[in-house]
Scaffold this motif. Structure first.
Motif, PDB file in Angstrom:
ATOM      1  N   GLY A 151       0.810  -1.214   0.000  1.00  0.00           N
ATOM      2  CA  GLY A 151       0.000   0.000   0.000  1.00  0.00           C
ATOM      3  C   GLY A 151       0.838   1.255   0.000  1.00  0.00           C
ATOM      4  N   GLY A 152       2.076   1.136   0.462  1.00  0.00           N
ATOM      5  CA  GLY A 152       2.957   2.283   0.444  1.00  0.00           C
ATOM      6  C   GLY A 152       3.204   2.792  -0.963  1.00  0.00           C
ATOM      7  N   ALA A 153       3.202   1.874  -1.919  1.00  0.00           N
ATOM      8  CA  ALA A 153       3.362   2.253  -3.329  1.00  0.00           C
ATOM      9  C   ALA A 153       2.030   2.625  -3.945  1.00  0.00           C
ATOM     10  N   LEU A 154       1.000   1.866  -3.631  1.00  0.00           N
ATOM     11  CA  LEU A 154      -0.318   2.099  -4.231  1.00  0.00           C
ATOM     12  C   LEU A 154      -0.889   3.465  -3.857  1.00  0.00           C
ATOM     13  N   ALA A 155      -0.540   3.978  -2.686  1.00  0.00           N
ATOM     14  CA  ALA A 155      -1.120   5.232  -2.210  1.00  0.00           C
ATOM     15  C   ALA A 155      -0.791   6.416  -3.092  1.00  0.00           C
ATOM     16  N   ILE A 156       0.251   6.318  -3.900  1.00  0.00           N
ATOM     17  CA  ILE A 156       0.520   7.360  -4.912  1.00  0.00           C
ATOM     18  C   ILE A 156       0.646   6.706  -6.287  1.00  0.00           C
ATOM     19  N   GLY A 157       0.028   5.526  -6.450  1.00  0.00           N
ATOM     20  CA  GLY A 157       0.228   4.751  -7.666  1.00  0.00           C
ATOM     21  C   GLY A 157      -1.003   4.443  -8.494  1.00  0.00           C
ATOM     22  N   VAL A 158      -2.118   5.127  -8.236  1.00  0.00           N
ATOM     23  CA  VAL A 158      -3.317   4.906  -9.046  1.00  0.00           C
ATOM     24  C   VAL A 158      -3.280   5.894 -10.212  1.00  0.00           C
ATOM     25  N   GLY A 159      -2.777   5.440 -11.330  1.00  0.00           N
ATOM     26  CA  GLY A 159      -2.573   6.363 -12.444  1.00  0.00           C
ATOM     27  C   GLY A 159      -3.188   5.900 -13.749  1.00  0.00           C
ATOM     28  N   ASN A 160      -3.225   6.824 -14.697  1.00  0.00           N
ATOM     29  CA  ASN A 160      -3.679   6.477 -16.048  1.00  0.00           C
ATOM     30  C   ASN A 160      -2.651   5.601 -16.750  1.00  0.00           C
ATOM     31  N   GLN A 161      -1.393   5.849 -16.433  1.00  0.00           N
ATOM     32  CA  GLN A 161      -0.326   5.001 -16.951  1.00  0.00           C
ATOM     33  C   GLN A 161       0.685   4.729 -15.847  1.00  0.00           C
ATOM     34  N   ILE A 162       1.089   3.466 -15.734  1.00  0.00           N
ATOM     35  CA  ILE A 162       2.111   3.065 -14.777  1.00  0.00           C
ATOM     36  C   ILE A 162       3.366   2.714 -15.570  1.00  0.00           C
ATOM     37  N   LEU A 163       4.440   3.446 -15.339  1.00  0.00           N
ATOM     38  CA  LEU A 163       5.715   3.196 -15.985  1.00  0.00           C
ATOM     39  C   LEU A 163       6.658   2.582 -14.962  1.00  0.00           C
ATOM     40  N   MET A 164       7.579   1.766 -15.429  1.00  0.00           N
ATOM     41  CA  MET A 164       8.434   1.048 -14.487  1.00  0.00           C
ATOM     42  C   MET A 164       9.833   0.877 -15.059  1.00  0.00           C
ATOM     43  N   LEU A 165      10.831   1.242 -14.271  1.00  0.00           N
ATOM     44  CA  LEU A 165      12.202   1.036 -14.701  1.00  0.00           C
ATOM     45  C   LEU A 165      12.529  -0.452 -14.725  1.00  0.00           C
ATOM     46  N   GLU A 166      13.411  -0.814 -15.625  1.00  0.00           N
ATOM     47  CA  GLU A 166      13.742  -2.211 -15.890  1.00  0.00           C
ATOM     48  C   GLU A 166      14.232  -2.954 -14.653  1.00  0.00           C
ATOM     49  N   ASN A 167      14.999  -2.282 -13.798  1.00  0.00           N
ATOM     50  CA  ASN A 167      15.543  -2.926 -12.603  1.00  0.00           C
ATOM     51  C   ASN A 167      14.843  -2.468 -11.333  1.00  0.00           C
ATOM     52  N   SER A 168      13.551  -2.320 -11.407  1.00  0.00           N
ATOM     53  CA  SER A 168      12.754  -2.020 -10.217  1.00  0.00           C
ATOM     54  C   SER A 168      11.780  -3.170  -9.999  1.00  0.00           C
ATOM     55  N   TRP A 169      11.080  -3.151  -8.874  1.00  0.00           N
ATOM     56  CA  TRP A 169      10.085  -4.197  -8.614  1.00  0.00           C
ATOM     57  C   TRP A 169       8.848  -3.596  -7.980  1.00  0.00           C
ATOM     58  N   TYR A 170       7.718  -4.276  -8.163  1.00  0.00           N
ATOM     59  CA  TYR A 170       6.412  -3.741  -7.767  1.00  0.00           C
ATOM     60  C   TYR A 170       5.560  -4.921  -7.314  1.00  0.00           C
ATOM     61  N   SER A 171       5.158  -4.922  -6.055  1.00  0.00           N
ATOM     62  CA  SER A 171       4.462  -6.100  -5.531  1.00  0.00           C
ATOM     63  C   SER A 171       3.709  -5.768  -4.247  1.00  0.00           C
ATOM     64  N   VAL A 172       2.792  -6.647  -3.889  1.00  0.00           N
ATOM     65  CA  VAL A 172       2.014  -6.494  -2.669  1.00  0.00           C
ATOM     66  C   VAL A 172       2.863  -6.732  -1.424  1.00  0.00           C
ATOM     67  N   ILE A 173       3.993  -7.417  -1.588  1.00  0.00           N
ATOM     68  CA  ILE A 173       4.854  -7.736  -0.457  1.00  0.00           C
ATOM     69  C   ILE A 173       6.272  -7.971  -0.966  1.00  0.00           C
ATOM     70  N   SER A 174       7.247  -7.784  -0.104  1.00  0.00           N
ATOM     71  CA  SER A 174       8.633  -8.008  -0.500  1.00  0.00           C
ATOM     72  C   SER A 174       8.899  -9.503  -0.665  1.00  0.00           C
ATOM     73  N   PRO A 175       9.929  -9.868  -1.433  1.00  0.00           N
ATOM     74  CA  PRO A 175      10.264 -11.290  -1.568  1.00  0.00           C
ATOM     75  C   PRO A 175      10.554 -11.960  -0.230  1.00  0.00           C
TER      76      PRO A 175
END
Length: 335
Positions: free
Chosen positions: A202-226
């Motif tokens: 939720g820490g990411a989602l709270a500023i992550g509701v967008g029309n477009q989501i862009l992501m750098l190649e070496n980043s990660w995006y998930s509900v929980i850490s590995p």
């Protein structure tokens, strides 16, 4: 370049040999250009091979590098006339979120980004990039201002998650995140979100509701850490590498799943190798996204965002008898 990761050791060792050879040539006045060129060619091949076949866990580790560019690193490279705004007008200011007004190629925009530190002192000040409720309320205040003045919103996501401490819960952490999700879904201005490092929960989602989501190649995006997923699934955080592969948290996987819209390539080895060049790549991606979204009306902006999130996930409906459908809807199977 920062501390080396284990899979990068052969590269660093070869770079050291090249540096030593150059020093030797300078000191002794001996021409060993052929040997030097050979080593440099080997280095190029090794870098392409190593960085071109990174595993999900290796990408997670690159995303966590202390010298990886942050929101504050990208701000002067991407925007002009940035004016930072502070406070949520309810409790206080949260340094874990940087927010303000800037110009992007002459166009006024609102910029919001999560900010971690590079050393212990800065991490304590920034709370390791984990926002409190007042951080999300500050972000919402700036979003509402952008809505009023018709400014596009650009957010940079880079967090291990919202701060889970007692004080944050007492001040309404869950409510602040939920409020942002609700309010962002109804904004009528373009919202472009860029995952530049870690994008957790939720820490990411709270500023992550967008029309477009862009992501750098070496980043990660998930509900929980590995590590968190491994601890829950196998009671062993040490299996984080297995979890990272299973969870499909990298940009290429999320693009295939339709979670993100665009995958932004990184300079060879990661954004920290050349922040200036990386900013140029992000700049072009933002230009393209704004070009696509700007012609849309306010209602079309809302509808595009709604359609985007409704399309996420797979499901199938199996027709059953009326009694089943009126009851617990047992025949609707989700996967």
């Amino acid at each position: 370049m920062g501390p080396e990761l284990d899979f990068e050791k052969p590269i660093f060792e070869l770079q050291k040999k090249i540096s030593e050879l150059k020093t030797f040539m300078d000191e002794k006045g001996i021409d060993l250009s052929d040997e030097l060129n050979h080593l440099q060619e080997r280095l190029k091949d090794l870098e392409k091979e190593t960085y071109g076949s990174m595993t999900p866990w290796e990408r997670v580790r690159v995303a966590r590098k202390l010298n990886r560019p942050t929101t504050l690193d990208y701000l002067p490279l991407l925007f002009t006339d940035f004016v930072e705004c502070h406070g949520d007008r309810l409790y206080g200011d949260d340094p874990a979120i940087v927010a303000g007004i800037a110009k992007f190629h002459g166009r006024p925009v609102t910029v919001i980004g999560e900010q971690r530190g590079r050393d212990t002192k800065e991490n304590i000040m920034r709370n390791y990039g984990m926002p409190h409720p007042e951080g999300y309320r500050k972000a919402l205040r700036l979003m509402q201002q952008a809505e009023k003045f018709r400014r596009p919103i650009i957010t940079f996501i880079d967090t291990k998650g919202a701060f889970p401490g007692k004080a944050a819960e007492e001040r309404g952490q869950s409510e602040a995140i939920a409020r942002n999700l609700f309010e962002m879904s109804w904004l009528s201005v373009p919202v472009i979100c860029v995952v530049i490092g870690e994008g957790a929960s939720g820490g990411a989602l709270a500023i992550g509701v967008g029309n477009q989501i862009l992501m750098l190649e070496n980043s990660w995006y998930s509900v929980i850490s590995p590590e968190g997923a491994a601890a829950l699934l196998w009671k062993d955080a040490g299996k984080a590498e297995v979890a990272a592969k299973t969870m499909k948290i990298t940009g290429s996987d999320l693009k295939k799943l339709g979670i993100i819209d665009k995958l932004i390539p990184e300079v060879l080895g990661g954004a920290h190798h050349d922040p200036g060049k990386q900013a140029e790549i992000i700049d072009q991606a933002l230009i393209d996204s704004l070009k696509e979204l700007s012609p849309l009306s306010a209602e079309q902006i809302r509808q595009q965002r709604l359609t985007k999130y409704r399309a996420i996930g797979d499901y199938e409906t199996v027709q059953g008898n009326q009694s089943d459908q009126k009851g617990n809807n047992r025949d609707n199977k989700m996967r």
